[in-house]
Write an enzyme that holds these catalytic residues in place. Structure first.
Site, PDB file in Angstrom:
ATOM      1  N   HIS A   1       6.494  -1.701   3.417  1.00 51.81           N
ATOM      2  CA  HIS A   1       6.278  -3.103   3.774  1.00 51.81           C
ATOM      3  C   HIS A   1       5.502  -3.777   2.666  1.00 51.81           C
ATOM      4  O   HIS A   1       4.591  -3.193   2.082  1.00 51.81           O
ATOM      5  CB  HIS A   1       5.555  -3.255   5.120  1.00 51.81           C
TER       6      HIS A   1
ATOM      7  N   ASN B   1       0.847  -1.186   0.000  1.00 51.50           N
ATOM      8  CA  ASN B   1       0.000   0.000   0.000  1.00 51.50           C
ATOM      9  C   ASN B   1       0.886   1.240   0.000  1.00 51.50           C
ATOM     10  O   ASN B   1       1.847   1.315   0.764  1.00 51.50           O
ATOM     11  CB  ASN B   1      -0.907   0.002   1.230  1.00 51.50           C
TER      12      ASN B   1
HETATM   13  P1  AMP Z   1      -0.658  -1.020   5.796  1.00 48.27           P
HETATM   14  O1  AMP Z   1      -2.108  -0.665   5.872  1.00 48.27           O
HETATM   15  O2  AMP Z   1      -0.289  -1.588   4.455  1.00 48.27           O
HETATM   16  O3  AMP Z   1       0.235   0.135   6.208  1.00 48.27           O
HETATM   17  O4  AMP Z   1      -0.447  -2.218   6.800  1.00 48.27           O
HETATM   18  C1  AMP Z   1       0.149  -2.090   8.054  1.00 48.27           C
HETATM   19  C2  AMP Z   1       0.124  -3.460   8.683  1.00 48.27           C
HETATM   20  O5  AMP Z   1       1.003  -3.445   9.782  1.00 48.27           O
HETATM   21  C3  AMP Z   1      -1.245  -3.903   9.199  1.00 48.27           C
HETATM   22  O6  AMP Z   1      -1.600  -5.115   8.562  1.00 48.27           O
HETATM   23  C4  AMP Z   1      -1.010  -4.075  10.704  1.00 48.27           C
HETATM   24  O7  AMP Z   1      -1.740  -5.145  11.248  1.00 48.27           O
HETATM   25  C5  AMP Z   1       0.491  -4.305  10.755  1.00 48.27           C
HETATM   26  N1  AMP Z   1       1.124  -3.967  12.022  1.00 48.27           N
HETATM   27  C6  AMP Z   1       1.014  -2.827  12.733  1.00 48.27           C
HETATM   28  N2  AMP Z   1       1.786  -2.862  13.819  1.00 48.27           N
HETATM   29  C7  AMP Z   1       2.399  -4.057  13.816  1.00 48.27           C
HETATM   30  C8  AMP Z   1       3.327  -4.710  14.688  1.00 48.27           C
HETATM   31  N3  AMP Z   1       3.773  -4.133  15.803  1.00 48.27           N
HETATM   32  N4  AMP Z   1       3.756  -5.947  14.360  1.00 48.27           N
HETATM   33  C9  AMP Z   1       3.317  -6.552  13.248  1.00 48.27           C
HETATM   34  N5  AMP Z   1       2.446  -5.998  12.381  1.00 48.27           N
HETATM   35  C10 AMP Z   1       2.001  -4.764  12.660  1.00 48.27           C
END
Ligand code: AMP
Length: 126
Positions: free
Chosen positions: A110, A97
């Site tokens: 990511h 994203n």
């Molecule tokens: P996005 O919407 O593409 O920015 O996705 C961010 C992702 O990060 C989401 O799927 C969250 O569940 C994940 N996320 C947020 N904090 C953490 C964390 N501490 N450890 C692992 N995943 C995380």
């Protein structure tokens, strides 16, 4: 809250803290260029995030600014993580994203790896 992917890198983001080992993660892979760990709120039976070790806000920033070695290392790491998890046979989905409309929430690049079920259409119905 979606982020503005044109903003400068913010070292206080949660994935920067994971890279600095200030907060834990469920690590599945690490090398010179990338770290992979389980998403804290999985959206599929297999949901892993792969992040570059460098300070890049998004795919846009990364593709424009990262040295070739970091890009190659990161792309290979994503493939390696999926292959090592045995996902190639049944198939998997990659998602990155970028910014507001895509609902990017963490301002460190990511790539999501989703697998373990039929993943449905690429986008939610409008
Ligand atoms: P996005 O919407 O593409 O920015 O996705 C961010 C992702 O990060 C989401 O799927 C969250 O569940 C994940 N996320 C947020 N904090 C953490 C964390 N501490 N450890 C692992 N995943 C995380």
């Amino acid at each position: 809250m979606p982020i503005d992917a044109t903003k400068p890198y913010d070292d206080s983001n949660i994935f920067a803290k994971i890279l600095r080992e200030e907060i834990p993660c469920k690590k599945v892979y690490e090398d010179e260029f990338a770290l992979a760990f389980h998403d804290i709120n999985p959206q599929a039976p297999h949901h892993v995030l792969v992040i570059p070790k460098g300070r890049y806000v998004s795919w846009d920033d990364f593709s424009a600014s990262a040295p070739d070695a970091e890009i190659a290392g990161f792309v290979r790491a994503v493939g390696h993580v999926a292959r090592e998890a045995g996902l190639v046979g049944a198939g998997y989905r990659l998602l990155a994203n970028i910014g507001m409309n895509a609902h990017q929430e963490v301002p460190h690049l990511h790539v999501h790896i989703f697998a373990g079920q039929q993943l449905g259409p690429m986008l939610a119905p409008r």
